[in-house]
Design a protein around this motif. Structure first.
Motif, PDB file in Angstrom:
ATOM      1  N   PRO A 114     -44.686  20.311   0.004  1.00 46.62           N
ATOM      2  CA  PRO A 114     -45.896  20.693  -0.726  1.00 46.62           C
ATOM      3  C   PRO A 114     -47.076  20.916   0.210  1.00 46.62           C
ATOM      4  CG  PRO A 114     -45.626  18.332  -0.817  1.00 46.62           C
ATOM      5  CD  PRO A 114     -44.408  18.865  -0.100  1.00 46.62           C
ATOM      6  N   ILE A 115     -48.131  21.487  -0.342  1.00 47.57           N
ATOM      7  CA  ILE A 115     -49.419  21.550   0.350  1.00 47.57           C
ATOM      8  C   ILE A 115     -50.136  20.228   0.096  1.00 47.57           C
ATOM      9  CG2 ILE A 115     -51.684  22.674   0.394  1.00 47.57           C
ATOM     10  CD1 ILE A 115     -50.248  25.262  -0.460  1.00 47.57           C
ATOM     11  N   VAL A 116     -50.473  19.533   1.149  1.00 49.08           N
ATOM     12  CA  VAL A 116     -51.170  18.244   1.024  1.00 49.08           C
ATOM     13  C   VAL A 116     -52.563  18.388   1.611  1.00 49.08           C
ATOM     14  CG1 VAL A 116     -51.125  15.783   1.577  1.00 49.08           C
ATOM     15  CG2 VAL A 116     -48.969  17.021   1.202  1.00 49.08           C
ATOM     16  N   LYS A 117     -53.562  18.203   0.773  1.00 52.42           N
ATOM     17  CA  LYS A 117     -54.957  18.371   1.205  1.00 52.42           C
ATOM     18  C   LYS A 117     -55.708  17.042   1.156  1.00 52.42           C
ATOM     19  CE  LYS A 117     -55.765  23.177  -0.306  1.00 52.42           C
ATOM     20  NZ  LYS A 117     -56.629  24.027  -1.143  1.00 52.42           N
ATOM     21  N   PHE A 118     -56.490  16.819   2.200  1.00 50.59           N
ATOM     22  CA  PHE A 118     -57.412  15.691   2.246  1.00 50.59           C
ATOM     23  C   PHE A 118     -58.808  16.259   2.477  1.00 50.59           C
ATOM     24  CE2 PHE A 118     -58.867  11.864   5.000  1.00 50.59           C
ATOM     25  CZ  PHE A 118     -59.674  11.413   3.958  1.00 50.59           C
ATOM     26  N   PRO A 119     -59.514  16.594   1.382  1.00 53.74           N
ATOM     27  CA  PRO A 119     -60.830  17.233   1.523  1.00 53.74           C
ATOM     28  C   PRO A 119     -61.829  16.403   2.315  1.00 53.74           C
ATOM     29  CG  PRO A 119     -60.018  17.440  -0.733  1.00 53.74           C
ATOM     30  CD  PRO A 119     -59.101  16.482  -0.032  1.00 53.74           C
ATOM     31  N   GLY A 120     -61.626  15.080   2.343  1.00 52.87           N
ATOM     32  CA  GLY A 120     -62.566  14.218   3.057  1.00 52.87           C
ATOM     33  C   GLY A 120     -62.227  13.999   4.513  1.00 52.87           C
ATOM     34  N   ALA A 121     -61.253  14.724   5.031  1.00 57.19           N
ATOM     35  CA  ALA A 121     -60.844  14.552   6.430  1.00 57.19           C
ATOM     36  C   ALA A 121     -61.973  14.927   7.385  1.00 57.19           C
ATOM     37  CB  ALA A 121     -59.605  15.395   6.725  1.00 57.19           C
ATOM     38  N   LEU A 122     -62.061  14.210   8.485  1.00 54.97           N
ATOM     39  CA  LEU A 122     -63.038  14.517   9.530  1.00 54.97           C
ATOM     40  C   LEU A 122     -62.441  15.578  10.447  1.00 54.97           C
ATOM     41  CD1 LEU A 122     -64.077  10.850  10.438  1.00 54.97           C
ATOM     42  CD2 LEU A 122     -65.249  12.447   8.893  1.00 54.97           C
ATOM     43  N   GLU A 123     -63.158  16.668  10.651  1.00 54.22           N
ATOM     44  CA  GLU A 123     -62.597  17.799  11.397  1.00 54.22           C
ATOM     45  C   GLU A 123     -62.212  17.450  12.823  1.00 54.22           C
ATOM     46  OE1 GLU A 123     -64.909  21.320  11.106  1.00 54.22           O
ATOM     47  OE2 GLU A 123     -64.747  21.456   8.924  1.00 54.22           O
ATOM     48  N   GLY A 124     -62.888  16.503  13.423  1.00 52.79           N
ATOM     49  CA  GLY A 124     -62.584  16.143  14.800  1.00 52.79           C
ATOM     50  C   GLY A 124     -61.558  15.032  14.941  1.00 52.79           C
ATOM     51  N   ALA A 125     -61.048  14.527  13.816  1.00 51.56           N
ATOM     52  CA  ALA A 125     -60.106  13.412  13.845  1.00 51.56           C
ATOM     53  C   ALA A 125     -58.663  13.913  13.823  1.00 51.56           C
ATOM     54  CB  ALA A 125     -60.364  12.484  12.657  1.00 51.56           C
ATOM     55  N   THR A 126     -57.743  12.984  14.041  1.00 50.07           N
ATOM     56  CA  THR A 126     -56.312  13.271  13.989  1.00 50.07           C
ATOM     57  C   THR A 126     -55.666  12.305  13.003  1.00 50.07           C
ATOM     58  OG1 THR A 126     -56.356  13.946  16.314  1.00 50.07           O
ATOM     59  CG2 THR A 126     -54.205  13.525  15.351  1.00 50.07           C
ATOM     60  N   TYR A 127     -54.708  12.812  12.238  1.00 53.06           N
ATOM     61  CA  TYR A 127     -54.158  12.026  11.139  1.00 53.06           C
ATOM     62  C   TYR A 127     -52.627  11.966  11.143  1.00 53.06           C
ATOM     63  CZ  TYR A 127     -58.866  12.273   9.177  1.00 53.06           C
ATOM     64  OH  TYR A 127     -60.226  12.168   8.982  1.00 53.06           O
ATOM     65  N   ILE A 128     -52.128  10.971  10.419  1.00 59.66           N
ATOM     66  CA  ILE A 128     -50.696  10.775  10.189  1.00 59.66           C
ATOM     67  C   ILE A 128     -50.443  10.898   8.691  1.00 59.66           C
ATOM     68  CG2 ILE A 128     -48.767   9.157  10.393  1.00 59.66           C
ATOM     69  CD1 ILE A 128     -50.508   7.723  12.568  1.00 59.66           C
ATOM     70  N   LEU A 129     -49.417  11.630   8.313  1.00 61.97           N
ATOM     71  CA  LEU A 129     -49.025  11.764   6.909  1.00 61.97           C
ATOM     72  C   LEU A 129     -47.676  11.089   6.697  1.00 61.97           C
ATOM     73  CD1 LEU A 129     -49.274  12.982   4.020  1.00 61.97           C
ATOM     74  CD2 LEU A 129     -48.139  15.029   4.914  1.00 61.97           C
ATOM     75  N   VAL A 130     -47.621  10.228   5.681  1.00 59.13           N
ATOM     76  CA  VAL A 130     -46.394   9.525   5.329  1.00 59.13           C
ATOM     77  C   VAL A 130     -46.085   9.779   3.855  1.00 59.13           C
ATOM     78  CG1 VAL A 130     -45.239   7.282   5.170  1.00 59.13           C
ATOM     79  CG2 VAL A 130     -46.923   7.685   6.987  1.00 59.13           C
ATOM     80  N   MET A 131     -44.835  10.132   3.553  1.00 62.55           N
ATOM     81  CA  MET A 131     -44.366  10.250   2.173  1.00 62.55           C
ATOM     82  C   MET A 131     -43.151   9.356   2.018  1.00 62.55           C
ATOM     83  SD  MET A 131     -42.785  13.560   0.169  1.00 62.55           S
ATOM     84  CE  MET A 131     -42.033  13.398  -1.445  1.00 62.55           C
TER      85      MET A 131
END
Length: 223
Positions: free
Chosen positions: A77-94
């Protein structure tokens, strides 16, 4: 965004059950039902979009238009996090915490998807591009196992190199998610959500196809 998707999104925020048209040929109505208040606690700032369904976060996959079967074959799927910080890096877990069933989760957690090094600017747009440690595996709850929760978590990576142990890579089931999170000092998720679905053959509306099974030959493992 079509009007059906907009209604689905509105229902998420309003916590309502909504009705949208089903297949135009048979005139059925499609019910989008929100999760209970208990299960909705996990729904915080994350959006999950599947084809035809729209944002299914905090919802039951509707029992119409073969959605509960289709979702077992759709791509990620398309997973969106509108509150994400543009300069940050993230991990996605399902994960599925209800493997093989919610009443007896002996294989908890079943790891369906794990992606690291996702840039914040991409996370905001729903572009899950990064290091895929576990390729996406669609929801495939076993028959007669009830409804399963499919949970999505987004964590702030903070410059760490994330990896799975060789033992973790051998299987997706019985994943010690808490140990994984503790190993990399990942505490509270930045955003999360979940949806619920059951095996489509358990639906009271299910009718076996005439003349043989419609199951694909490359059917994924069930969870």
């Amino acid at each position: 965004m079509g009007w059906t998707m907009k209604l689905a999104t509105a229902a998420l925020f309003l916590g309502l059950t909504m009705v949208v048209p089903g297949d135009e040929e048979d005139g059925d109505m499609c019910m989008y039902e929100a999760l209970s208040d208990t299960d909705a606690v996990l729904c915080k700032g994350l959006e999950v979009f599947y084809p035809e369904l729209g944002n299914i976060g905090c919802m039951f996959v509707p029992d119409c238009n073969n959605y509960r079967q289709k979702i077992t074959h759709w791509d990620e799927p398309i997973v969106k996090f509108p509150g994400a910080l543009e300069g940050a890096t993230y991990i996605l877990v399902m994960v599925d915490p209800d493997a093989p069933s919610r009443s007896s989760p002996k294989a908890q957690f079943w790891r369906h998807w794990l992606v690291t090094d996702i840039k914040g600017v991409d996370m905001k747009k729903g572009k899950i591009q990064g290091q895929e440690l576990s390729a996406y595996q669609p929801p495939s709850p076993p028959a007669q196992s009830g409804f399963h929760r499919y949970q999505f978590f987004v964590y702030l990576q903070e410059g760490q190199n994330i990896s799975l142990h060789s033992k973790e890579n051998k299987t997706r089931g019985n994943w010690k998610m808490d140990k994984f999170l503790n190993r990399f000092h990942l505490s509270e998720p930045e955003a999360s959500t979940q949806f619920m679905t059951e095996n489509y053959q358990d639906s009271p509306n299910y009718q076996p196809p005439a003349g043989g099974s419609s199951e694909p030959t490359d059917k994924p493992k069930q969870s």
